[in-house]
Write a protein that holds these residues in place. Sequence first.
Motif, PDB file in Angstrom:
ATOM      1  N   THR A 181       0.804  -1.222   0.000  1.00 14.67           N
ATOM      2  CA  THR A 181       0.000   0.000   0.000  1.00 14.67           C
ATOM      3  C   THR A 181       0.842   1.280   0.000  1.00 14.67           C
ATOM      4  OG1 THR A 181      -1.763  -1.189   1.104  1.00 14.67           O
ATOM      5  CG2 THR A 181      -1.899   1.208   1.122  1.00 14.67           C
ATOM      6  N   PRO A 182       1.778   1.446   0.967  1.00 12.50           N
ATOM      7  CA  PRO A 182       2.549   2.707   0.925  1.00 12.50           C
ATOM      8  C   PRO A 182       3.399   2.850  -0.334  1.00 12.50           C
ATOM      9  CG  PRO A 182       3.384   1.243   2.648  1.00 12.50           C
ATOM     10  CD  PRO A 182       2.114   0.640   2.144  1.00 12.50           C
ATOM     11  N   LEU A 183       3.853   1.697  -0.851  1.00 15.34           N
ATOM     12  CA  LEU A 183       4.679   1.763  -2.057  1.00 15.34           C
ATOM     13  C   LEU A 183       3.848   2.198  -3.265  1.00 15.34           C
ATOM     14  CD1 LEU A 183       7.629   1.258  -2.684  1.00 15.34           C
ATOM     15  CD2 LEU A 183       7.027  -1.018  -3.482  1.00 15.34           C
ATOM     16  N   LEU A 184       2.692   1.557  -3.409  1.00 11.56           N
ATOM     17  CA  LEU A 184       1.822   1.938  -4.531  1.00 11.56           C
ATOM     18  C   LEU A 184       1.370   3.390  -4.395  1.00 11.56           C
ATOM     19  CD1 LEU A 184      -0.451  -1.169  -5.230  1.00 11.56           C
ATOM     20  CD2 LEU A 184       1.474  -0.268  -6.557  1.00 11.56           C
ATOM     21  N   PHE A 185       1.074   3.759  -3.145  1.00  4.94           N
ATOM     22  CA  PHE A 185       0.674   5.158  -2.932  1.00  4.94           C
ATOM     23  C   PHE A 185       1.779   6.101  -3.405  1.00  4.94           C
ATOM     24  CE2 PHE A 185       0.813   9.051  -0.410  1.00  4.94           C
ATOM     25  CZ  PHE A 185      -0.464   9.563  -0.632  1.00  4.94           C
ATOM     26  N   ALA A 186       3.021   5.785  -3.007  1.00  2.18           N
ATOM     27  CA  ALA A 186       4.137   6.665  -3.387  1.00  2.18           C
ATOM     28  C   ALA A 186       4.278   6.751  -4.899  1.00  2.18           C
ATOM     29  CB  ALA A 186       5.436   6.178  -2.758  1.00  2.18           C
ATOM     30  N   LEU A 187       4.167   5.621  -5.566  1.00  2.87           N
ATOM     31  CA  LEU A 187       4.304   5.612  -7.020  1.00  2.87           C
ATOM     32  C   LEU A 187       3.203   6.452  -7.673  1.00  2.87           C
ATOM     33  CD1 LEU A 187       5.303   1.894  -7.759  1.00  2.87           C
ATOM     34  CD2 LEU A 187       6.743   3.946  -7.782  1.00  2.87           C
ATOM     35  N   ALA A 188       1.961   6.211  -7.230  1.00  6.80           N
ATOM     36  CA  ALA A 188       0.834   6.956  -7.809  1.00  6.80           C
ATOM     37  C   ALA A 188       0.971   8.447  -7.500  1.00  6.80           C
ATOM     38  CB  ALA A 188      -0.484   6.421  -7.252  1.00  6.80           C
ATOM     39  N   TYR A 189       1.434   8.720  -6.293  1.00  6.33           N
ATOM     40  CA  TYR A 189       1.620  10.102  -5.849  1.00  6.33           C
ATOM     41  C   TYR A 189       2.606  10.833  -6.764  1.00  6.33           C
ATOM     42  CZ  TYR A 189       2.999  13.845  -2.547  1.00  6.33           C
ATOM     43  OH  TYR A 189       3.286  15.040  -1.950  1.00  6.33           O
ATOM     44  N   PHE A 190       3.744  10.205  -7.015  1.00  7.04           N
ATOM     45  CA  PHE A 190       4.752  10.879  -7.849  1.00  7.04           C
ATOM     46  C   PHE A 190       4.301  10.993  -9.301  1.00  7.04           C
ATOM     47  CE2 PHE A 190       7.802   9.723  -4.389  1.00  7.04           C
ATOM     48  CZ  PHE A 190       8.076  11.031  -4.046  1.00  7.04           C
ATOM     49  N   ALA A 191       3.620   9.956  -9.769  1.00  2.04           N
ATOM     50  CA  ALA A 191       3.141  10.009 -11.149  1.00  2.04           C
ATOM     51  C   ALA A 191       2.155  11.168 -11.314  1.00  2.04           C
ATOM     52  CB  ALA A 191       2.486   8.691 -11.530  1.00  2.04           C
ATOM     53  N   SER A 192       1.208  11.266 -10.377  1.00  2.00           N
ATOM     54  CA  SER A 192       0.221  12.342 -10.534  1.00  2.00           C
ATOM     55  C   SER A 192       0.870  13.702 -10.282  1.00  2.00           C
ATOM     56  CB  SER A 192      -0.972  12.121  -9.607  1.00  2.00           C
ATOM     57  OG  SER A 192      -0.561  12.247  -8.274  1.00  2.00           O
ATOM     58  N   LEU A 193       1.874  13.700  -9.425  1.00  2.00           N
ATOM     59  CA  LEU A 193       2.580  14.948  -9.154  1.00  2.00           C
ATOM     60  C   LEU A 193       3.289  15.464 -10.408  1.00  2.00           C
ATOM     61  CD1 LEU A 193       3.196  16.838  -6.844  1.00  2.00           C
ATOM     62  CD2 LEU A 193       5.298  15.591  -6.443  1.00  2.00           C
TER      63      LEU A 193
END
Length: 586
Positions: A181-193
């Motif tokens: 979960t935290p890893l996927l969140f980080a990936l999605a976070y940076f992509a959308s960022l």
Amino acid sequence: MTTIASPAEFTIQRPQYSRTSAIRWVLSHVLRHNWIIVMVFLGALGNAALAAVVPILVGDAFNAMLLPSPDTGVLVPLALIIGGTQVLRGVLQLGRNFGAELLGQRLEAEIRDELYISLLGKSMTFHSLQPVGDTMARATNDVREINLMFNPGINLVIGSFFFLVMPILAAPRYHPALLITPLLFALAYFASLARYLKTLAPISDEVRASFGSMNTHLSESLDGVETVKGAAQEDSEVERFILNAKRVRDAFVKQGDTEARFIAFLLYGIAIAAGLTHALFLFREGLLNTGQVIAYFGLLRMLDFPTFTSSWAYTQVSMGLAGARRILELINRETDLDQNASGYSGEMKGEVEFKDVTFAYPDGSAVLENISFKVKPGQTVAVVGQTGAGKTSLVKLLNRTYDISSGQVLVDGLDVREWNLASLRSQISMIEQDIFLFSRSISDNLAFGKPGAGQDEVESAARAAQAHDFIETFENGYETVIGERGVTLSGGQRQRLALGRAFLTDPRILILDDSTSAIDSATEDKIQRAISAAARGRTTFIITHRLSQIRWADLIIVLRKGQVAAMGSHDELMRTSDAYARIFRE
Ligand code: UTP
Ligand code: MG
């Protein structure tokens, strides 16, 4: 005389800063403050690590309580540890905030200096094309944006980055699968960022640019307020201003709109729900205990910091970069005037020769064509002609305010481009058509070209310029501070102060652009005397309509539409030129 190291006529490449892109440029500034960066990073890292301690210890506490025979003995030490770490965390947070603030302020000051030095070094071509209001907006607000980019901007970006990392580091200690979960969140976070920043960049540029043009308009209408009022154009100016202000507002609204579309909050919601479900699933399988679920949930909650700050901390960064781009663009804008530092820099005698000179302003048609004449040291030249004939343009070629298009301008037999520019200019004084006075004391204004001149020197220059008497009538005498743009002095008074300046700098060539001043005859007489005194012993160019001044010139150049219509001494011209003789008959 003090020498100023940097101002040169063209943009000076200062090796300590990279100027290839805005990011590199800002970085090259930042990297000069290594220890601050270390402080910010350590502060942020420590802060995040100690924040992660809380859910972990709370989880431990729960487990202790949930034992068949609860072990209350561990509660006090746990509470003390939590308290202690949080105090330490506060200190680290302070370090981080302090470091970021310090960095922001230092950069603001450094960049402002760099910009100012660069602006002073720009050519007149640059300054006549670049609106003052826009420059002011860049020098004040855009520089400020760079400061804000560091605090709160990058400060929170770094701070929240470690909050993003902590759950990834800590979750596997409960179960490796919890990493998901935290890893996927980080990936999605940076992509959308990344997408978000890309959309935001042009909008930030628009915000900064619209602000710049609003400022340009504001400064121009305040500068020209007399004209605005005189033409009763207040209403239309206000309307134009409102229009500009609306553009700024619209740009900001658009920015807010983009911010609002940023999906970090949605991602956070999904992460919390998914992570909790996942943990409960593992709990049911017997792979986690209650305290671990609670600790994990607490770790996931740390993601709210990056989520919350992301909507505006990155905007701040984007705005800072937009500001940096605008400042760098201004600094990097090259002009083709070369200051020729290695050129000739000897003492000037004052001989001047124009050889078939043609000149056009940038992007304009020729305003001077095939001008040729020669002046011996110490002679006086009167340049006459109708308005727009090219008189001011002609004299500005002498000190290379502008460079000619073709032909040659020679001083002491040497092309002006072969002179060291600073040396050339320091020996030529120009009293411009509209004399600019600084909002400083009269004596500072007089001594402008010779800082550090003694009071005696200043006073005798003022006497020679016939300015002493009127200066004495002011309550504070030489210490009287002049209002902005010299509004508290009359045209004639300003002119005499400018002459006083010329006496102090004692140039070899003096240029007096006097063509528009209308002055009463008593003052006229004083100015006449001041000018004669100033012209003594140096080559002097006088642009004037005053017949008395024209008459005693050694050489009179009559310009018409950029060309020499007639040339010679007064007597010669009276005999040979009808046009000239007509001036005197009228
Ligand atoms: P000048 O400014 O040399 O004329 O402009 P002048 O003889 O001194 O006129 P007065 O007596 O002060 O009024 C000559 C021409 O150069 C153009 C002007 O439009 C004019 O036609 N010019 C002047 C530019 O194109 N750019 C400038 O920055 C200044
Ligand atoms: Mg002029």
